[in-house]
Design a protein around this motif. Structure first.
Motif, short mmCIF file in Angstrom:
data_model
loop_
_atom_site.label_atom_id
_atom_site.label_comp_id
_atom_site.label_asym_id
_atom_site.label_seq_id
_atom_site.Cartn_x
_atom_site.Cartn_y
_atom_site.Cartn_z
N THR A 82 0.83 -1.20 0.00
CA THR A 82 0.00 0.00 0.00
C THR A 82 0.87 1.25 0.00
O THR A 82 0.62 2.20 -0.75
CB THR A 82 -0.94 0.00 1.22
OG1 THR A 82 -1.76 -1.18 1.16
CG2 THR A 82 -1.81 1.23 1.26
N LEU A 83 1.90 1.28 0.84
CA LEU A 83 2.79 2.44 0.89
C LEU A 83 3.52 2.64 -0.44
O LEU A 83 3.73 3.77 -0.88
CB LEU A 83 3.79 2.29 2.03
CG LEU A 83 3.20 2.42 3.44
CD1 LEU A 83 4.25 2.09 4.48
CD2 LEU A 83 2.66 3.82 3.66
N THR A 84 3.90 1.55 -1.08
CA THR A 84 4.57 1.65 -2.38
C THR A 84 3.65 2.28 -3.41
O THR A 84 4.06 3.15 -4.18
CB THR A 84 5.03 0.25 -2.84
OG1 THR A 84 5.92 -0.28 -1.85
CG2 THR A 84 5.73 0.31 -4.19
N ILE A 85 2.39 1.85 -3.43
CA ILE A 85 1.42 2.40 -4.38
C ILE A 85 1.23 3.90 -4.13
O ILE A 85 1.21 4.71 -5.06
CB ILE A 85 0.08 1.65 -4.28
CG1 ILE A 85 0.25 0.24 -4.85
CG2 ILE A 85 -1.03 2.39 -5.02
CD1 ILE A 85 -0.90 -0.69 -4.59
N ILE A 86 1.12 4.28 -2.87
CA ILE A 86 0.96 5.70 -2.53
C ILE A 86 2.17 6.50 -3.00
O ILE A 86 2.03 7.58 -3.57
CB ILE A 86 0.72 5.87 -1.01
CG1 ILE A 86 -0.66 5.32 -0.63
CG2 ILE A 86 0.86 7.34 -0.59
CD1 ILE A 86 -0.90 5.22 0.85
N ASN A 87 3.37 5.97 -2.77
CA ASN A 87 4.59 6.66 -3.21
C ASN A 87 4.64 6.81 -4.72
O ASN A 87 5.01 7.87 -5.23
CB ASN A 87 5.83 5.94 -2.71
CG ASN A 87 6.09 6.19 -1.24
OD1 ASN A 87 5.71 7.23 -0.71
ND2 ASN A 87 6.73 5.25 -0.57
N VAL A 88 4.27 5.79 -5.45
CA VAL A 88 4.26 5.87 -6.91
C VAL A 88 3.27 6.93 -7.37
O VAL A 88 3.57 7.74 -8.26
CB VAL A 88 3.95 4.49 -7.54
CG1 VAL A 88 3.65 4.61 -9.02
CG2 VAL A 88 5.10 3.53 -7.30
N LEU A 89 2.08 6.96 -6.77
CA LEU A 89 1.10 7.97 -7.14
C LEU A 89 1.61 9.38 -6.86
O LEU A 89 1.40 10.29 -7.67
CB LEU A 89 -0.22 7.72 -6.39
CG LEU A 89 -1.01 6.50 -6.85
CD1 LEU A 89 -2.21 6.27 -5.94
CD2 LEU A 89 -1.47 6.67 -8.29
N LEU A 90 2.28 9.57 -5.73
CA LEU A 90 2.84 10.89 -5.42
C LEU A 90 3.89 11.30 -6.44
O LEU A 90 3.93 12.46 -6.87
CB LEU A 90 3.44 10.89 -4.01
CG LEU A 90 2.42 10.93 -2.87
CD1 LEU A 90 3.13 10.73 -1.53
CD2 LEU A 90 1.64 12.21 -2.88
N VAL A 91 4.74 10.38 -6.86
CA VAL A 91 5.75 10.69 -7.87
C VAL A 91 5.07 11.08 -9.19
O VAL A 91 5.48 12.06 -9.84
CB VAL A 91 6.71 9.49 -8.07
CG1 VAL A 91 7.57 9.67 -9.30
CG2 VAL A 91 7.58 9.31 -6.84
N VAL A 92 4.03 10.36 -9.58
CA VAL A 92 3.31 10.68 -10.82
C VAL A 92 2.69 12.07 -10.72
O VAL A 92 2.78 12.87 -11.66
CB VAL A 92 2.24 9.60 -11.12
CG1 VAL A 92 1.30 10.05 -12.22
CG2 VAL A 92 2.92 8.29 -11.49
N ILE A 93 2.09 12.40 -9.59
CA ILE A 93 1.47 13.72 -9.40
C ILE A 93 2.53 14.82 -9.47
O ILE A 93 2.34 15.84 -10.14
CB ILE A 93 0.69 13.76 -8.07
CG1 ILE A 93 -0.57 12.89 -8.18
CG2 ILE A 93 0.31 15.20 -7.70
CD1 ILE A 93 -1.26 12.64 -6.85
N ILE A 94 3.63 14.62 -8.79
CA ILE A 94 4.70 15.62 -8.80
C ILE A 94 5.25 15.80 -10.21
O ILE A 94 5.48 16.92 -10.66
CB ILE A 94 5.81 15.24 -7.79
CG1 ILE A 94 5.28 15.39 -6.36
CG2 ILE A 94 7.07 16.08 -8.00
CD1 ILE A 94 6.17 14.80 -5.29
N PHE A 95 5.43 14.70 -10.94
CA PHE A 95 5.93 14.79 -12.31
C PHE A 95 4.94 15.53 -13.20
O PHE A 95 5.33 16.36 -14.03
CB PHE A 95 6.23 13.39 -12.85
CG PHE A 95 6.86 13.39 -14.21
CD1 PHE A 95 8.15 13.87 -14.39
CD2 PHE A 95 6.17 12.92 -15.32
CE1 PHE A 95 8.74 13.88 -15.64
CE2 PHE A 95 6.75 12.93 -16.57
CZ PHE A 95 8.03 13.41 -16.74
N ALA A 96 3.65 15.23 -13.04
CA ALA A 96 2.63 15.93 -13.82
C ALA A 96 2.64 17.42 -13.51
O ALA A 96 2.50 18.26 -14.41
CB ALA A 96 1.25 15.33 -13.54
N MET A 97 2.81 17.79 -12.25
CA MET A 97 2.89 19.20 -11.87
C MET A 97 4.12 19.84 -12.50
O MET A 97 4.06 20.99 -12.97
CB MET A 97 2.90 19.34 -10.34
CG MET A 97 1.58 18.98 -9.70
SD MET A 97 1.64 18.91 -7.90
CE MET A 97 1.95 20.62 -7.51
#
Length: 136
Positions: free
Chosen positions: A110-125
């Motif tokens: 679960t923590l890994t999935i959350i971290n991946v989503l955060l990286v994707v959001i930051i990259f999109a920003m």
């Protein structure tokens, strides 16, 4: 909630000697061999029916012979009743004194999935910022 005296389908109490559920898969995902058969593994528990996980010989937990000719027997994919264990959409009651490596790995996943989503959001920003800067 389970009625008092009944045992949930997805967990066992004590060493699982009284487990009567219909789980038939081992911790590594192997299917259980029919107890009445001696193929692929011969044994002395042929009076048991089905291929459900059982504990006929007082092991620490329910187990079964597998249909994998290279793996004679294995612990079943069941948790002790009272341990926290997220399985699919089921969450069983917890006893803080029992440990569960499966629960640990579920939390890590679960923590890994959350971290991946955060990286994707930051990259999109970042891409949005770069695009906006180039437009000016």
């Amino acid at each position: 909630f389970e009625a008092k005296g009944s045992q949930p389908e997805n967990c066992y109490t004590g060493n699982g000697a009284t487990y009567t559920g219909s789980a038939a898969t081992t911790i590594s995902g192997r299917d259980c061999q029919q107890w009445s058969l001696d193929e692929p593994h011969q044994h002395n528990f042929n009076k048991l029916t089905s291929n459900f996980c059982r504990n006929p010989d007082n092991e620490p937990w329910p187990w079964c012979y597998t249909i994998d000719k290279n793996q004679r027997w294995e612990r079943c994919d069941l948790q002790e009743c009272g341990s926290f264990e997220a399985k699919g959409s089921q969450l069983s009651n917890a006893d803080s004194s029992s440990s569960s490596s499966n629960g640990f790995w579920a939390a890590i996943g679960t923590l890994t999935i959350i971290n991946v989503l955060l990286v994707v959001i930051i990259f999109a920003m970042y891409l949005h910022f770069v695009h906006k800067r180039r437009a000016h």
